[in-house]
Design a protein around this motif. Structure first.
Motif, mmCIF file in Angstrom:
data_model
loop_
_atom_site.group_PDB
_atom_site.id
_atom_site.type_symbol
_atom_site.label_atom_id
_atom_site.label_comp_id
_atom_site.label_asym_id
_atom_site.label_seq_id
_atom_site.Cartn_x
_atom_site.Cartn_y
_atom_site.Cartn_z
ATOM 1 N N GLU A 4 0.831 -1.199 0.000
ATOM 2 C CA GLU A 4 0.000 0.000 0.000
ATOM 3 C C GLU A 4 0.870 1.255 0.000
ATOM 4 O O GLU A 4 0.569 2.237 -0.675
ATOM 5 C CB GLU A 4 -0.912 -0.007 1.225
ATOM 6 N N SER A 5 1.971 1.214 0.764
ATOM 7 C CA SER A 5 2.891 2.353 0.828
ATOM 8 C C SER A 5 3.545 2.613 -0.522
ATOM 9 O O SER A 5 3.556 3.748 -1.012
ATOM 10 C CB SER A 5 3.966 2.086 1.882
ATOM 11 N N VAL A 6 4.084 1.565 -1.132
ATOM 12 C CA VAL A 6 4.755 1.705 -2.428
ATOM 13 C C VAL A 6 3.763 2.122 -3.500
ATOM 14 O O VAL A 6 4.047 2.988 -4.339
ATOM 15 C CB VAL A 6 5.467 0.388 -2.817
ATOM 16 N N SER A 7 2.569 1.545 -3.478
ATOM 17 C CA SER A 7 1.552 1.898 -4.455
ATOM 18 C C SER A 7 1.162 3.365 -4.324
ATOM 19 O O SER A 7 0.875 4.029 -5.325
ATOM 20 C CB SER A 7 0.311 1.016 -4.266
ATOM 21 N N GLY A 8 1.185 3.878 -3.093
ATOM 22 C CA GLY A 8 0.872 5.285 -2.876
ATOM 23 C C GLY A 8 1.957 6.205 -3.382
ATOM 24 O O GLY A 8 1.713 7.072 -4.230
ATOM 25 N N PHE A 9 3.167 6.030 -2.893
ATOM 26 C CA PHE A 9 4.255 6.936 -3.245
ATOM 27 C C PHE A 9 4.649 6.849 -4.718
ATOM 28 O O PHE A 9 5.112 7.827 -5.302
ATOM 29 C CB PHE A 9 5.474 6.677 -2.370
ATOM 30 N N THR A 10 4.499 5.671 -5.340
ATOM 31 C CA THR A 10 4.843 5.545 -6.765
ATOM 32 C C THR A 10 3.698 6.003 -7.664
ATOM 33 O O THR A 10 3.812 5.947 -8.887
ATOM 34 C CB THR A 10 5.204 4.088 -7.127
ATOM 35 N N THR A 11 2.606 6.438 -7.051
ATOM 36 C CA THR A 11 1.389 6.882 -7.748
ATOM 37 C C THR A 11 0.806 5.774 -8.633
ATOM 38 O O THR A 11 0.339 6.036 -9.736
ATOM 39 C CB THR A 11 1.621 8.159 -8.591
ATOM 40 N N LEU B 283 -7.881 7.372 4.468
ATOM 41 C CA LEU B 283 -8.230 7.692 3.085
ATOM 42 C C LEU B 283 -7.489 8.944 2.625
ATOM 43 O O LEU B 283 -6.957 8.998 1.509
ATOM 44 C CB LEU B 283 -9.738 7.903 2.964
ATOM 45 N N PHE B 284 -7.443 9.947 3.504
ATOM 46 C CA PHE B 284 -6.696 11.161 3.175
ATOM 47 C C PHE B 284 -5.201 10.853 3.079
ATOM 48 O O PHE B 284 -4.510 11.366 2.180
ATOM 49 C CB PHE B 284 -6.933 12.235 4.234
ATOM 50 N N TYR B 285 -4.704 10.031 3.977
ATOM 51 C CA TYR B 285 -3.279 9.664 4.002
ATOM 52 C C TYR B 285 -2.869 9.014 2.683
ATOM 53 O O TYR B 285 -1.834 9.360 2.104
ATOM 54 C CB TYR B 285 -3.038 8.718 5.168
ATOM 55 N N ARG B 286 -3.679 8.098 2.187
ATOM 56 C CA ARG B 286 -3.373 7.427 0.922
ATOM 57 C C ARG B 286 -3.312 8.433 -0.223
ATOM 58 O O ARG B 286 -2.413 8.404 -1.058
ATOM 59 C CB ARG B 286 -4.420 6.358 0.605
ATOM 60 N N VAL C 299 -9.544 14.298 -2.050
ATOM 61 C CA VAL C 299 -8.743 13.082 -2.257
ATOM 62 C C VAL C 299 -8.650 12.739 -3.734
ATOM 63 O O VAL C 299 -7.561 12.445 -4.249
ATOM 64 C CB VAL C 299 -9.337 11.903 -1.456
ATOM 65 N N HIS C 300 -9.762 12.778 -4.444
ATOM 66 C CA HIS C 300 -9.744 12.416 -5.867
ATOM 67 C C HIS C 300 -8.941 13.420 -6.693
ATOM 68 O O HIS C 300 -8.295 13.039 -7.677
ATOM 69 C CB HIS C 300 -11.163 12.288 -6.407
ATOM 70 N N THR C 301 -8.969 14.690 -6.306
ATOM 71 C CA THR C 301 -8.168 15.679 -7.040
ATOM 72 C C THR C 301 -6.686 15.417 -6.826
ATOM 73 O O THR C 301 -5.890 15.455 -7.783
ATOM 74 C CB THR C 301 -8.509 17.105 -6.583
ATOM 75 N N PHE D 74 -5.819 6.297 -6.498
ATOM 76 C CA PHE D 74 -6.494 5.843 -5.283
ATOM 77 C C PHE D 74 -7.871 6.495 -5.209
ATOM 78 O O PHE D 74 -8.028 7.673 -5.525
ATOM 79 C CB PHE D 74 -5.700 6.233 -4.035
ATOM 80 N N SER D 75 -8.851 5.731 -4.764
ATOM 81 C CA SER D 75 -10.206 6.252 -4.627
ATOM 82 C C SER D 75 -10.758 5.887 -3.253
ATOM 83 O O SER D 75 -10.285 4.950 -2.613
ATOM 84 C CB SER D 75 -11.116 5.675 -5.719
#
Length: 467
Positions: free
Chosen positions: A98-105, A121-124, A199-201, A210-211
């Protein structure tokens, strides 16, 4: 290239990355019942800042810029694991994913977002916003260092938009701040809740995907929301230097750019073809056009927002989606993939070679690549760079597809789709990635996401280049 103040700057990066974990706490005044989760952010943030302060005062030491960049990203991946892991109900590998998927967009997820607290949700979403800009870019917004240009370029930013790197970072930060506010307002006007809009923006601008909803953008069943998402994805997948032209109102120069014309050409070709394939599978013509346009652009921009499930899609349409994910977005943007600029240069070189065989040997032909404000002669060095990267990318893609297919037990098409999404930092899924996916498969996808975000050669230089 060597960075002179390597160790102290690493410490400053650790402090900055620790501070990133404080930002999700801004949600707590609006959702006070979630204050029970505060320690899951404060604890790793405090430890990171303390360690960073210690490292800041260590002796200066030369370090290659590529190693600095790789350390910063790897440290960020590991640090971002702790809030997820401390939240519970996740294995360490799932938290790392989840961390890598977040930071790598990337946007692939193993979480049930419908049950996730707002703070997470905001953190992601914020992870993707930061990851899209890049850690070095974030540092340059607050800290000016000697030789910052070497770190800036090593992170994959080819263009300096202003006379200094510091001013370049501030201009990019201002543009993304403006687009964040504008996107949030537009989403809210069209009926999306304010929290979801923010979050979506963040995730659309960073081409993250991420949604807050399991059905992604499809949850809202709103054509205006889909069009706003396409607009934000377009902004996110566009080269920063071209975005600056657009931001300054230089529309003609923006539209002259080879990268933009190539993007438009791909869209014009692939959307009608995908529409035809979807219509032949039994979907109405209007719905086929809508699905083809949104999802094709989501794949090409490497954002990963979806409006439907791909399980019932014909294989021909999925094949186009895979191709678009492999091509990817603009060089120097937040997008992944081989990148539009490289593929465009290779296509121009191909056309030039074919043309040479059809004309007299005495005729001199020159090929140019337009960067918006200037035409650049396409030379052998550029073609070799693009070709080398594309070949390496495809070799990694084939190896990853085979490995994921073998360990997951899925079909070759499903493995090809899922690993194209991982390596291209896209985030679209055909169903292979979920909470029940094995740790081995998640690790294969993690490797793909990291290679895709750091563009392979940064890692090679960091681990194998002596100077």
């Amino acid at each position: 290239m060597l960075y002179r103040d390597g160790i102290p700057v690493m410490g400053k990066m650790m402090v900055l990355e620790g501070c990133i974990l404080f930002v999700p706490l801004l949600v707590l005044p609006f959702y006070p019942e979630e204050i029970v989760f505060i320690w899951q952010f404060l604890l790793p943030a405090a430890v990171s800042i303390a360690l960073g302060m210690v490292v800041c005062h260590r002796k200066k030491r030369n370090m290659s810029s590529s190693r600095m960049v790789v350390f910063t990203w790897m440290y960020g991946f590991i640090l971002a694991v702790f809030p997820f892991w401390l939240y519970g109900n996740m294995t360490p590998v799932q938290a790392l994913f989840e961390s890598v998927s977040g930071f790598t967009t990337t946007g692939l997820s193993v979480l049930d977002v419908e049950r996730l607290p707002h703070i997470f949700l905001f953190y992601r979403g914020f992870l993707q916003y930061v990851g899209g800009l890049g850690f070095v870019m974030m540092m340059l917004l607050f800290i000016q260092e000697k030789d910052s240009v070497t770190l800036y370029q090593a992170e994959g930013h080819p263009d300096k938009l202003m006379p200094t790197i510091g001013k370049t970072a501030k201009v990019i930060g201002m543009m993304y701040g403006f687009f964040l506010i504008a996107g949030t307002i537009l989403y809210t006007i069209c009926g999306m809740p304010v929290f979801d809009s923010i979050v979506h923006t963040m995730c659309a601008l960073s081409t993250g995907g991420f949604s807050n909803r399991l059905d992604s953008i499809g949850y809202y069943h709103s054509l205006p929301i889909e069009w706003i998402t396409v607009l934000l994805m377009m902004i996110g997948t566009t080269n920063f230097s071209l975005l600056l032209l657009l931001f300054r109102g230089r529309i003609r120069d923006f539209l002259r750019a080879s990268e933009i014309r190539f993007l438009a050409g791909l869209t014009v070709i692939t959307v009608p073809v995908m529409t035809l394939f979807l219509a032949k599978s039994g979907i109405s013509a209007g719905e086929s056009t809508e699905l083809a346009f949104f999802n094709a652009f989501s794949a090409l921009s490497t954002t990963g927002y979806a409006t439907c499930s791909y399980r019932e899609w014909p294989e021909t349409a999925l094949g186009i989606m895979i191709s678009l994910m492999i091509i990817g977005g603009g060089i120097g943007s937040t997008a992944g993939g081989i990148k539009l600029g490289r593929v465009c240069r290779l296509m121009k070189n191909l056309a030039w070679n074919v043309k040479k065989k059809m004309i007299s040997d005495r005729t001199v032909t020159l090929t140019y690549y337009c960067k918006g404000t200037e035409n650049e002669l396409l030379d052998r060095t550029q073609v070799e760079e693009a070709s080398t990267y594309a070949q390496t990318y495809l070799l990694v893609y084939v190896a990853g597809t085979i490995a994921l297919t073998f360990f997951s037990g899925c079909t070759l098409l499903e493995g090809a789709f899922e690993f194209a999404s991982s390596l291209g930092t896209v985030g679209l899924s055909i169903g292979v990635t979920n909470a029940g996916t094995s740790s081995v498969c998640l690790l294969i996808e993690i490797i793909g996401m990291i290679l895709g975000r750091l563009e392979i050669f940064v890692l090679i230089q960091a681990f194998f280049k002596n100077r």
